[in-house]
Design a protein around this motif. Sequence first.
Motif, short mmCIF file in Angstrom:
data_model
loop_
_atom_site.label_atom_id
_atom_site.label_comp_id
_atom_site.label_asym_id
_atom_site.label_seq_id
_atom_site.Cartn_x
_atom_site.Cartn_y
_atom_site.Cartn_z
N GLY A 174 -11.06 65.53 81.21
CA GLY A 174 -10.82 66.41 82.01
C GLY A 174 -10.13 65.94 83.60
O GLY A 174 -9.96 66.56 84.31
N SER A 175 -9.98 64.52 83.22
CA SER A 175 -9.39 63.98 84.34
C SER A 175 -7.91 64.45 84.88
O SER A 175 -7.78 64.54 85.98
N GLU A 176 -7.20 64.56 83.71
CA GLU A 176 -5.64 64.87 84.25
C GLU A 176 -5.78 66.48 84.88
O GLU A 176 -5.02 66.52 86.11
N PRO A 177 -6.31 67.49 84.39
CA PRO A 177 -6.15 68.91 85.04
C PRO A 177 -7.17 68.80 86.13
O PRO A 177 -6.56 69.40 87.16
N THR A 178 -8.11 68.11 86.30
CA THR A 178 -8.84 67.93 87.82
C THR A 178 -8.01 67.44 88.75
O THR A 178 -8.02 67.96 89.86
N THR A 179 -7.53 66.20 88.49
CA THR A 179 -6.71 65.62 89.44
C THR A 179 -5.56 66.40 89.84
O THR A 179 -5.34 66.64 91.01
N TRP A 180 -4.83 67.13 88.88
CA TRP A 180 -3.76 68.04 89.17
C TRP A 180 -4.04 69.00 89.92
O TRP A 180 -3.55 69.36 90.95
#
Length: 827
Positions: free
Chosen positions: A283-289
């Motif tokens: 979930g790091s990519e969508p959360t950071t985005w």
Amino acid sequence: MGLEGRVSVAAVNGPGSLVVAGDGEAVGVVVGELEGMGRRTRRLRVSHAFHSPHMDGVLEEFARVVAGVSFRDPVIPVVSAGDVVSREYWVRHVREAVRFDVVLARLEELGVVSVLEVGPDAALAPHVTGMAGAAVMRRGRPQVVTLLKALAHVHVHGAEVDWGGFVPARSRVVDLPTYPFQRENYWLDNPAPVQADATRNDAEDVFWEDVERGDLADLAESLELGDEQSASLRAVLPALAAWRKQSQWRYGLRWQPLKHRGGTELSGTWLMLTPPDVETTAGSEPTTWALQVLRERGARVVQLPVDPADPGSAAILAKRISAVLTDELPLSGVLSFAALGAGITEHAAEPETALHQVLPEALIGAETDAPLWYVTRGAVSVGSADPLTRPGQARLWGTAKTSVTGSGRPCGVVDLPEVLDVRAGGAFSAVLTDPHGENQVAVRASGTFVRHLTRVSGAGTRPADGRIASGTVLVTGGDTLPGMEAARWLVRNGAARILLIAERPDGLPRFATELSALGAVVDTAHCDPADRKELAAALAAIPVESPLTTVVHAGAMHDGTWDAHRTSTRTAAETQVAAAVNLDELTRGADLETFVVFSSASGLFGIPGPGDDARVHAFLDALVHHRRGLGLPGTSVIWGRWSGDGESAVTSGHHAMRPRMAIRALGQALASGEATSVVADIDWERFVPEFSGRGPESLIAGVPEAEPFLAARSESPEPGPSALPGQLAGLSPSAQETLLLELIRKHAATVLGYPSADLVDTTADFLELGFSSFTALELRNRLCTVTGLTLTPMAVYDHPTLERLAGYLRTELVGEPAPGAEPRTDG
């Protein structure tokens, strides 16, 4: 706006109705501005953009045509916005705006009391004010009935109607009673389906109306049948009427693009719940985005790491939420990214369940009414080119439906695309700020999509070879009503060998004997399909000469008798989902022709009930789409209420379907090739107001039968929570309580299906009035919507009469108890 020459006002129907026409893109800009101002818009279905710049090219030729037409003064008086005997008027009429508002004003000046619209639908009559307005035809409604109602409407408002044309000379005319009809029907209601097919003609309408009424005499006369032929028709008429009724039960689901109606700027504080190890999870990519998107658009973002599997109690989570929030800016929304953590891909055990069970209550404890958004990625498919990659996350779509129903809090779910770019960021922020409340959306590179229920014809019942299944057909829930009906239908349609699976063996031998008498070889297995080892053993016992070719997971459709006989310690939802997962994974190596799962329409429409239907439905439907994306067969059939299926979770607005009639739709669903079919007998007049309080109206906006009732709600909206305090402010305490009492009484009558609110006893206990746990929750949700209060699920039972509940609502809204009210002591 710089749109001159591209769009213009096409009609002014009244103070609240305007029509614009022109280039599609230019019209879209105007529509966007109007919707941004909170105005309701609707696209009209027309062949050309009349009364707009698009007509400029035909004016010269049209003038030549009109020059050859002779004009005379009308015999019947005509009221118009121009000189109708002038050729120039008709040329201008093609290009300039239609001023119906001017005509209405002129009619009022002349003292006209009634206006009758003669046309294919009620396009203008709803805009008539100060006079009685009625339309002689309404789309989707019986023509004769509509005409008579229109004439009766203007008649009771003072217009003279010559009824001699309707009343045959031989008829006897009687006086009406001196009191108004009470309009209460004490017979079982079996309404005829609304005719919505635009291609149907009057003769066909009359024919099917006669069939539905069982009017043999009229049918025989219409078909010019002799006595012998009439006798034959009498024998088949009941079956024909049943087929007609069943043909109206099928619906499909389609994803359609949604125009971005929200803004691109955000404000206030947004609380983002993330897994504790977000930097190292999937979930790091969508959360950071998302964090970047929100901050770039003006939001203040507060992150709160939460273990989705162990968030603590609702009280503990509420304290943590309160601790990270400040009074600097109001809380605008809550975003939960917990479903995007590691492991929640295909068939995960769903570690986020614990968090989302306590989150709504925790937000209440934190004293915030901010909307809650669940975020998923790859949990839905908007088309064949958009594969569904993470069906495990789809269960959150069910969670979102029951969260808004269970708490009254604005709640939604948004599915993110695989490519997270600037365009997706704009669409994401537009969804979060959409003033129209679309709360179940999928953002994709090609746009933002919402799901619509669509009418499906009843054509097609089976594949071209005439056989539904070859080899061995496996049916789960072989001892439940859905499973037994499915098995009977499969055998009647060519299944030569059936494997019935049931957790309890009691009724299997007798039912197996019944199927054998129909010509099938029947095997039975006493096992829990949610137990992987037991199911694997049952599959291994299938003979090689009759390999498994068809799976029908009928056990996923909740049966009211099911829980009482289970031996598993799993919950109903866990069992239904686990069984589907096992069937999917253990049959991947088989050359299946068909893989079908049953689920309940209560899950589709977000109605809380036994078996956690919303979450089960969301996952099962996603599993089917996931299989199809892998090139495997898959069909999801979502059923409405069946007669005899125990305590159905589908509440008012659904008529019970006879099982043998309903199951015929299984063949139609398979023959259609669609991933999802909905089969339900819906009373749209009653269902629309029931559904509107708990789901997005866009889901049912595409159903022709629902359109008139949705339009009626939009034309006469109930005062929202923002209007209620103003209404109470100018009243005495006793008048305030009376207003609230009538409000509760009205909604109680709707929930219970009473024809009038006057029939609801305000002093009787809710249980005495006939409320169940489901209808009490439904009443509570309606009151949350209309008052703006966040009422607990037990609010109705905590204040067990309408009068006591009205007093409680007044205290919550005004801040002080009514004089003379009895103090309430808790504890």
